[in-house]
Design an enzyme around this catalytic site. Structure first.
Site, PDB file in Angstrom:
ATOM      1  N   THR A  21       0.700  -1.194  -0.022  1.00 51.80           N
ATOM      2  CA  THR A  21       0.154  -0.029  -0.131  1.00 51.80           C
ATOM      3  C   THR A  21       0.932   1.332   0.021  1.00 51.80           C
ATOM      4  O   THR A  21       2.254   1.212  -0.255  1.00 51.80           O
ATOM      5  CB  THR A  21      -0.885   0.055   1.065  1.00 51.80           C
ATOM      6  OG1 THR A  21      -2.034   0.975   0.980  1.00 51.80           O
ATOM      7  CG2 THR A  21      -0.484   0.028   2.520  1.00 51.80           C
ATOM      8  N   ASN A  22       0.304   2.594   0.466  1.00 48.93           N
ATOM      9  CA  ASN A  22       1.241   3.745   0.282  1.00 48.93           C
ATOM     10  C   ASN A  22       0.304   4.537   1.488  1.00 48.93           C
ATOM     11  O   ASN A  22      -0.397   4.345   2.286  1.00 48.93           O
ATOM     12  CB  ASN A  22       1.041   4.341  -1.004  1.00 48.93           C
ATOM     13  CG  ASN A  22      -0.301   4.605  -1.390  1.00 48.93           C
ATOM     14  OD1 ASN A  22      -1.024   5.595  -0.537  1.00 48.93           O
ATOM     15  ND2 ASN A  22      -0.983   4.009  -2.423  1.00 48.93           N
TER      16      ASN A  22
END
Ligand code: PMT
Length: 214
Positions: A21-22
């Protein structure tokens, strides 16, 4: 006006307990959803996982992966006048998702990743969207040049570019500073709260929409 907004990160699963993810918190996209509702418009918010409360009076579709977000946008964008893509969508996803938790073995582990669908890039060509199309650009160098390249490649009417290397702005912050990149000119908006900025952005997008429709 009917406005579609994407927000937040996507989560690309590796195995039953892990994902890529980020650092997107969703704050920018949710603030824009609130601003458009406040201005009297109808909002469909399609969001990856966040800790935020869904703004009142917003139609909400929660998604996990880039593929989920692509499907939700494909399904909803036909009814929209304006689409704003604030989500930080993963550009790559694991080529295969392990059915069981991946066990430790060697000193290194190599992951094979494949491209995700470019949702903003599909808006015109694949989804046939003819309304006002607004993308974001998260850049760490050559802000204007990279944003202008995205404006042309993805056939947008406006790119909202943010320099995400600046401390305390952009990802997972309550503040942001952006450069509005239009086909003919740029406009810099100074650092402010995402809440205040969202109201300015919504007003700018509504003005652009009115101009494009005349
Ligand atoms: O969520 P916050 O913590 O509030 O942070 C806000 C933000 C930094 C995430 C936001 O301001 C922002 O910049 N969003 C876009 C982030 C991004 O992924 O930018 P990009 O330059 O990689 O992508 C360009 C555009 O294409 C974006 O509109 C993105 O939504 C879209 N995109 C990208 C990849 C993909 N597979 N599909 C897409 O639709």
């Amino acid at each position: 006006m009917h406005v579609l907004i994407t927000a937040g990160p996507t989560r690309e699963p590796l195995d039953p307990v892990r994902f890529l993810t980020n650092r997107s918190s969703g704050k920018m996209g949710y603030a824009m959803a609130h601003a458009f509702v406040h201005a009297g418009h109808s909002v469909l918010l399609i969001s990856g996982p966040t800790d935020l409360e869904v703004p009142e009076q917003v139609d909400f579709i929660p998604v996990e992966t880039a593929a989920d977000m692509h499907a939700a946008v494909a399904n909803g964008i036909g009814r929209m006048d304006i689409a704003v893509f604030a989500a930080a969508v993963a550009d790559y996803t694991p080529a295969c998702v392990a059915a069981q938790k991946i066990k430790k073995s060697g000193a290194t582990l190599t992951l094979e990743l494949i491209r995700t669908p470019d949702i903003l890039g599909a808006a015109r060509e694949n989804f046939g969207f003819t309304g006002t199309l607004v993308g974001f650009a998260a850049e760490t160098e050559q802000l204007e040049a990279n944003a202008r390249d995205k404006l042309l490649r993805k056939q947008c009417d406006l790119i909202i570019a943010n320099d995400v290397s600046k401390p305390a702005l952009g990802f997972d912050s309550d503040h942001n500073e952006v450069l509005l990149v239009y086909p003919e000119y740029n406009e810099a908006l100074p650092a402010t709260s995402k809440h205040a900025l969202a109201h300015r952005l919504a007003a700018a997008i509504l003005e652009l929409h009115a101009k494009l429709k005349t």
